[in-house]
Write a protein that holds these residues in place. Structure first.
Motif, mmCIF file in Angstrom:
data_model
loop_
_atom_site.group_PDB
_atom_site.id
_atom_site.type_symbol
_atom_site.label_atom_id
_atom_site.label_comp_id
_atom_site.label_asym_id
_atom_site.label_seq_id
_atom_site.Cartn_x
_atom_site.Cartn_y
_atom_site.Cartn_z
ATOM 1 N N PHE A 104 48.848 -40.000 32.124
ATOM 2 C CA PHE A 104 48.702 -39.292 30.857
ATOM 3 C C PHE A 104 47.247 -38.890 30.653
ATOM 4 C CE2 PHE A 104 47.695 -39.102 26.362
ATOM 5 C CZ PHE A 104 48.692 -38.268 25.882
ATOM 6 N N ASN A 105 47.017 -37.624 30.238
ATOM 7 C CA ASN A 105 45.655 -37.124 30.032
ATOM 8 C C ASN A 105 45.633 -36.176 28.840
ATOM 9 O OD1 ASN A 105 43.081 -36.097 30.123
ATOM 10 N ND2 ASN A 105 43.184 -35.409 32.247
ATOM 11 N N ALA A 106 45.012 -36.606 27.752
ATOM 12 C CA ALA A 106 44.951 -35.790 26.542
ATOM 13 C C ALA A 106 44.007 -34.612 26.684
ATOM 14 C CB ALA A 106 44.516 -36.661 25.364
ATOM 15 N N ALA A 107 43.167 -34.596 27.724
ATOM 16 C CA ALA A 107 42.216 -33.498 27.929
ATOM 17 C C ALA A 107 42.759 -32.436 28.878
ATOM 18 C CB ALA A 107 40.894 -34.056 28.459
ATOM 19 N N ILE A 108 44.049 -32.463 29.150
ATOM 20 C CA ILE A 108 44.672 -31.592 30.135
ATOM 21 C C ILE A 108 44.772 -30.142 29.664
ATOM 22 C CG2 ILE A 108 47.055 -31.865 29.372
ATOM 23 C CD1 ILE A 108 45.938 -32.150 33.028
ATOM 24 N N GLY A 109 44.406 -29.867 28.415
ATOM 25 C CA GLY A 109 44.594 -28.560 27.806
ATOM 26 C C GLY A 109 44.180 -27.360 28.646
ATOM 27 N N PRO A 110 42.978 -27.344 29.251
ATOM 28 C CA PRO A 110 42.579 -26.170 30.043
ATOM 29 C C PRO A 110 43.539 -25.869 31.195
ATOM 30 C CG PRO A 110 40.669 -27.515 29.532
ATOM 31 C CD PRO A 110 41.867 -28.304 29.091
ATOM 32 N N LEU A 111 44.076 -26.898 31.830
ATOM 33 C CA LEU A 111 45.045 -26.672 32.917
ATOM 34 C C LEU A 111 46.370 -26.154 32.377
ATOM 35 C CD1 LEU A 111 44.868 -29.541 35.590
ATOM 36 C CD2 LEU A 111 44.540 -27.088 35.931
ATOM 37 N N VAL A 112 46.816 -26.723 31.266
ATOM 38 C CA VAL A 112 48.081 -26.287 30.664
ATOM 39 C C VAL A 112 48.027 -24.804 30.330
ATOM 40 C CG1 VAL A 112 49.604 -26.537 28.667
ATOM 41 C CG2 VAL A 112 48.645 -28.574 29.769
ATOM 42 N N LEU A 136 36.801 -29.709 33.511
ATOM 43 C CA LEU A 136 36.861 -29.776 32.049
ATOM 44 C C LEU A 136 37.892 -30.763 31.523
ATOM 45 C CD1 LEU A 136 36.772 -25.925 31.341
ATOM 46 C CD2 LEU A 136 34.848 -27.535 31.173
ATOM 47 N N ILE A 137 38.551 -31.512 32.406
ATOM 48 C CA ILE A 137 39.672 -32.333 31.944
ATOM 49 C C ILE A 137 39.427 -33.833 32.113
ATOM 50 C CG2 ILE A 137 41.325 -30.466 32.326
ATOM 51 C CD1 ILE A 137 42.259 -31.920 34.834
ATOM 52 N N ASP A 138 38.181 -34.223 32.107
ATOM 53 C CA ASP A 138 37.828 -35.645 32.184
ATOM 54 C C ASP A 138 37.889 -36.237 30.772
ATOM 55 O OD1 ASP A 138 36.841 -38.171 32.557
ATOM 56 O OD2 ASP A 138 34.928 -37.542 33.441
ATOM 57 N N ALA A 139 38.948 -37.007 30.489
ATOM 58 C CA ALA A 139 39.145 -37.562 29.147
ATOM 59 C C ALA A 139 38.037 -38.533 28.751
ATOM 60 C CB ALA A 139 40.498 -38.257 29.063
ATOM 61 N N PRO A 154 32.234 -32.431 24.600
ATOM 62 C CA PRO A 154 30.849 -32.033 24.890
ATOM 63 C C PRO A 154 30.695 -30.805 25.786
ATOM 64 C CG PRO A 154 31.443 -33.970 26.168
ATOM 65 C CD PRO A 154 32.581 -33.721 25.226
ATOM 66 N N LEU A 155 31.757 -30.404 26.494
ATOM 67 C CA LEU A 155 31.658 -29.260 27.386
ATOM 68 C C LEU A 155 32.405 -28.067 26.822
ATOM 69 C CD1 LEU A 155 32.265 -30.970 30.860
ATOM 70 C CD2 LEU A 155 30.087 -30.509 29.710
ATOM 71 N N LYS A 156 31.769 -26.909 26.820
ATOM 72 C CA LYS A 156 32.430 -25.691 26.392
ATOM 73 C C LYS A 156 33.632 -25.429 27.288
ATOM 74 C CE LYS A 156 31.704 -20.779 25.508
ATOM 75 N NZ LYS A 156 30.742 -19.639 25.536
ATOM 76 N N GLY A 157 34.780 -25.176 26.682
ATOM 77 C CA GLY A 157 36.000 -24.942 27.449
ATOM 78 C C GLY A 157 36.914 -26.147 27.519
ATOM 79 N N HIS A 251 56.896 -27.199 38.231
ATOM 80 C CA HIS A 251 57.235 -27.795 36.942
ATOM 81 C C HIS A 251 55.963 -28.038 36.124
ATOM 82 C CE1 HIS A 251 55.825 -31.800 38.180
ATOM 83 N NE2 HIS A 251 56.432 -31.593 39.341
ATOM 84 N N HIS A 252 56.145 -28.517 34.875
ATOM 85 C CA HIS A 252 55.049 -28.545 33.909
ATOM 86 C C HIS A 252 54.236 -29.832 33.902
ATOM 87 C CE1 HIS A 252 57.901 -31.038 31.752
ATOM 88 N NE2 HIS A 252 56.978 -31.338 30.871
ATOM 89 N N ILE A 253 54.604 -30.841 34.691
ATOM 90 C CA ILE A 253 53.877 -32.115 34.662
ATOM 91 C C ILE A 253 52.693 -31.996 35.619
ATOM 92 C CG2 ILE A 253 54.035 -34.615 34.930
ATOM 93 C CD1 ILE A 253 57.062 -34.367 34.525
ATOM 94 N N LEU A 254 51.528 -31.685 35.061
ATOM 95 C CA LEU A 254 50.352 -31.355 35.868
ATOM 96 C C LEU A 254 49.527 -32.594 36.202
ATOM 97 C CD1 LEU A 254 49.254 -28.138 33.946
ATOM 98 C CD2 LEU A 254 50.558 -28.277 36.078
ATOM 99 N N ASP A 255 49.026 -32.622 37.429
ATOM 100 C CA ASP A 255 48.227 -33.734 37.949
ATOM 101 C C ASP A 255 46.751 -33.461 37.697
ATOM 102 O OD1 ASP A 255 46.963 -35.696 39.437
ATOM 103 O OD2 ASP A 255 48.318 -35.535 41.137
ATOM 104 N N SER A 256 46.089 -34.364 36.985
ATOM 105 C CA SER A 256 44.674 -34.182 36.659
ATOM 106 C C SER A 256 43.771 -34.279 37.880
ATOM 107 C CB SER A 256 44.233 -35.232 35.627
ATOM 108 O OG SER A 256 44.954 -35.099 34.441
ATOM 109 N N LEU A 257 44.258 -34.839 38.972
ATOM 110 C CA LEU A 257 43.450 -34.957 40.180
ATOM 111 C C LEU A 257 43.504 -33.696 41.033
ATOM 112 C CD1 LEU A 257 44.233 -38.641 41.258
ATOM 113 C CD2 LEU A 257 42.257 -37.769 39.986
ATOM 114 N N SER A 258 44.702 -33.146 41.203
ATOM 115 C CA SER A 258 44.865 -31.972 42.067
ATOM 116 C C SER A 258 44.825 -30.657 41.299
ATOM 117 C CB SER A 258 46.184 -32.067 42.831
ATOM 118 O OG SER A 258 47.294 -31.893 41.954
ATOM 119 N N GLY A 259 45.213 -30.691 40.017
ATOM 120 C CA GLY A 259 45.319 -29.463 39.248
ATOM 121 C C GLY A 259 46.647 -28.760 39.405
ATOM 122 N N TYR A 260 47.525 -29.318 40.225
ATOM 123 C CA TYR A 260 48.845 -28.743 40.477
ATOM 124 C C TYR A 260 49.928 -29.665 39.898
ATOM 125 C CZ TYR A 260 46.665 -25.469 43.751
ATOM 126 O OH TYR A 260 45.889 -24.476 44.306
#
Length: 336
Positions: A104-112, A136-139, A154-157, A251-260
């Motif tokens: 689970f990653n609440a900072a996943i927004g940019p990838l979504v 940009l997705i490091d929670a 702290p990071l734009k985007g 599918h929509h369950i995105l991996d914060s490590l790979s981005g896929y």
């Protein structure tokens, strides 16, 4: 002295009053909402629950320009944003869970927003664009201040996305509301995520019958069923929000490590828990784990059902005898 008028249920004797069912359908949170109460319930109590849903959606949505979460996202890289306690409380919980790095990653927004899976314009992004969003997705970079109820990206985007947790939080709040009305039997259905309140009023054993969705069929087609006392039921699956490109399904369950999208043997994980918020978190974490976890169940986490792409069923917290198989093409395996 004012007088409050209620429908007169005492004007005649009503057999099996506890089984009387009142249901109403709404649209919110990007899905169809079905709310049900049993017994001496009134339509106004269903409508109050819907008003509560709208209240939280106005605070938490990222699918509109204006919300408290969007205010945080729009201020990324600029300044902290003070928010209401409900928003801060949920973000703090989401941040704590995200920092565990279990899926689970609440900072996943940019990838979504890059992939847009489940929305108009879904596409396979360029590798360079995915790699840029991964920065940009490091929670753990999210800064929260409990003293002034502020959140800073702290990071734009950077962008928060609480879509994987908000419905569970809202379901739990609806249950709190209905209990304040002294209502204890009902069904909260937020687009397939269920919270079952109290005992089942129809069956003599007072247990709820819950189906496990067939990942290869339309919604409502079950492969198995389980009897349960009051509980939340939340599923993470690869079969509803997806798109096809060049013969491959994403599918929509995105991996914060790979981005896929996360790739493993699972088609879905269904978690049975006391609180819907916990169910939302744990379905994602278990999907990323890819198999049942040792010593996972506790007083609030009752069990989980894993369904694989090759039609196997794995169980955590349940015995094989707890499940009734409805589709013989699926079989229970005692271990992965």
């Amino acid at each position: 002295m004012s007088t409050l008028l209620w429908p007169d249920i005492h004007s005649e004797f009503i057999p099996q009053l506890s089984q009387r069912r009142l249901t109403k359908t709404y649209r919110a949170l990007g899905t169809t909402i079905n709310l049900t109460l049993f017994g001496t319930a009134y339509e106004s109590q269903l409508d109050k629950a819907f008003e509560l849903i709208q209240f939280y959606e106005d605070l938490l949505t990222v699918n509109r320009t204006n919300s408290e979460v969007m205010a945080i996202n729009q201020a990324a890289g600029k300044h902290p944003v003070q928010v209401s306690y409900p928003t801060f409380n949920l973000i703090q919980k989401a941040w704590q869970v995200s920092c565990q790095n279990r899926g689970f990653n609440a900072a996943i927004g940019p990838l979504v927003k890059l992939w847009k899976i489940g929305f108009a314009g879904a596409k396979l992004p360029k590798k360079a664009d995915i790699e840029a969003k991964l920065q940009l997705i490091d929670a753990q970079k999210i800064q929260i201040n409990p003293t002034n109820l502020s959140v800073y990206l702290p990071l734009k985007g950077m962008e928060l996305d609480l879509g994987g947790i908000a419905k569970g939080y809202i379901a739990d709040r609806i249950q709190d509301l209905w209990r304040a009305y002294d209502l204890h039997n009902g069904i909260i259905d937020l687009g397939g995520d269920l919270l079952l309140m109290g005992s089942q009023p129809i069956h003599p054993d007072q247990l709820w019958r819950i189906g496990i969705q067939d990942p290869n069929n339309t919604r409502g087609q079950a492969i198995a069923a389980v009897k349960m006392p009051p509980c939340s039921i939340v599923t993470s699956g690869i079969y509803e929000r997806r798109f096809e490109y060049n013969g491959h399904s994403y599918h929509h369950i995105l991996d914060s490590l790979s981005g896929y999208p996360k790739e493993n043997d699972l088609a879905s994980v269904t978690v049975f828990s006391k609180y819907s918020l916990d169910g939302e978190i744990e379905t994602t974490n278990l999907f990323f784990a890819g198999h049942p976890q040792t010593n996972w169940t506790n007083a609030d986490l009752y069990g989980a059902v894993f369904v694989t792409k090759d039609q196997k069923i794995w169980l955590s917290g349940f015995k094989p005898s707890d499940l009734k198989i409805l589709n013989p093409a699926f079989e229970i395996q005692t271990r992965p």
